[in-house]
Design a protein around this motif. Structure first.
Motif, mmCIF file in Angstrom:
data_model
loop_
_atom_site.group_PDB
_atom_site.id
_atom_site.type_symbol
_atom_site.label_atom_id
_atom_site.label_comp_id
_atom_site.label_asym_id
_atom_site.label_seq_id
_atom_site.Cartn_x
_atom_site.Cartn_y
_atom_site.Cartn_z
ATOM 1 N N HIS A 55 -12.143 5.072 3.202
ATOM 2 C CA HIS A 55 -11.641 4.711 4.527
ATOM 3 C C HIS A 55 -12.048 5.791 5.524
ATOM 4 C CE1 HIS A 55 -8.481 7.295 2.914
ATOM 5 N NE2 HIS A 55 -7.932 7.419 4.113
ATOM 6 N N HIS A 57 -10.584 8.197 7.505
ATOM 7 C CA HIS A 57 -9.791 9.344 7.954
ATOM 8 C C HIS A 57 -10.511 10.669 7.747
ATOM 9 C CE1 HIS A 57 -5.793 6.926 7.707
ATOM 10 N NE2 HIS A 57 -6.371 6.819 8.890
ATOM 11 N N HIS A 141 -3.468 0.828 3.950
ATOM 12 C CA HIS A 141 -3.433 2.196 4.515
ATOM 13 C C HIS A 141 -4.182 2.171 5.846
ATOM 14 C CE1 HIS A 141 -3.423 6.546 4.690
ATOM 15 N NE2 HIS A 141 -4.740 6.572 4.732
ATOM 16 N N ASP A 159 -6.551 6.272 -0.310
ATOM 17 C CA ASP A 159 -5.142 6.498 0.017
ATOM 18 C C ASP A 159 -4.289 5.244 -0.137
ATOM 19 O OD1 ASP A 159 -5.827 9.073 0.538
ATOM 20 O OD2 ASP A 159 -5.487 8.994 2.704
HETATM 21 ZN ZN LIG Z 1 -6.040 8.248 4.822
#
Ligand SMILES: [Zn+2]
Ligand SMILES: [Zn+2]
Length: 236
Positions: A55, A57, A141, A159
């Motif tokens: 993802h 982040h 998430h 996550d």
């Molecule tokens: Zn994350």
């Protein structure tokens, strides 16, 4: 073969088939640490064919720009999180955890942006890297979160789940829902989806790994009906 690279409070993964791929790249400034760990396993910078992101982040994409500057590797992310990687600025989801909110108040969550080469989608096949694995979208998430599911039943989930507390420093094999998520109903549905596809060992962005039986017990999930013969998630 999955090698977990512990980068402080976050994990990245080096996976080797006929080629090597990285899954996630940690926080900014971790490129040397990643390459040292890869080198110990006999993998050099030029052997890494791609970085696949679970993802968008900062603690999973932070060192991607630096790694790609040093060698030609494909950068892949799901279309739902591609703008996070492109901008290097991803607002984190609201957190239900006071501790997470307190810690994140002091963290710089931006990173050097990268234009992805490959947009991942359901069933993206990793055979091109010599890996018996596919991409399974597992939103919750973030909208563009994905998991890398191996035919062996091993799965790298980013996550989607957390292991323990303090980035896995405490009780790393204790299964928890993530401290922050865009949509917890989706998180739960995504975990059940993976269990139904035969996921048996969960590798996490923070803490882990987790055995699926612990996931079922601790998160009170229904025992899933397998949607395919065990260990062969080929028809997704
Ligand atoms: Zn994350
Ligand atoms: Zn994370």
């Amino acid at each position: 073969m999955i090698q977990q690279l512990k980068l402080g409070f976050v994990n990245a993964f080096l996976v080797r088939g006929t080629k090597a791929i990285l899954v996630d790249s940690g926080t900014p400034g971790q490129a040397d640490r990643i390459l040292r760990a890869a080198g110990r396993g006999g993998v050099s910078l030029d052997d890494i064919a791609a970085i696949i992101h679970t993802h968008g982040h900062f603690d999973h994409c932070g060192s991607t720009a630096e790694l790609r500057r040093r060698a030609a590797m494909k950068v892949a992310i799901h279309v739902g999180d591609a703008d996070k990687l492109r901008s290097g600025r991803a607002a984190l989801p609201h957190s239900t955890s006071l501790m997470a909110r307190a810690v994140l108040a002091f963290v710089n969550t931006s990173f050097e942006p990268v234009e992805p080469d490959v947009l991942l989608n359901e069933g993206f096949d990793l055979r091109q890297f010599g890996l018996a694995a596919t991409i399974v979208p597992t939103p919750g998430h973030t909208a563009g979160s994905v998991s890398v599911l191996f035919h062996s039943g091993e799965v790298i989930v980013g996550d989607l789940l957390f292991g323990g507390f303090l980035g896995g420093k405490l009780l790393p094999t204790w299964p928890r829902y993530p401290a922050l998520a865009d949509d917890y109903d989706q998180v739960r549905a995504s975990v059940e989806k993976l269990l139904g596809l035969g996921a048996r060992r969960f590798y996490l962005g923070h803490g882990g790994p987790l055995d699926y039986k612990q996931v079922l017990i601790h998160l009170s999930l229904r025992v899933p009906r397998l949607t395919h013969p065990a260990g062969a998630p080929a028809s997704i």
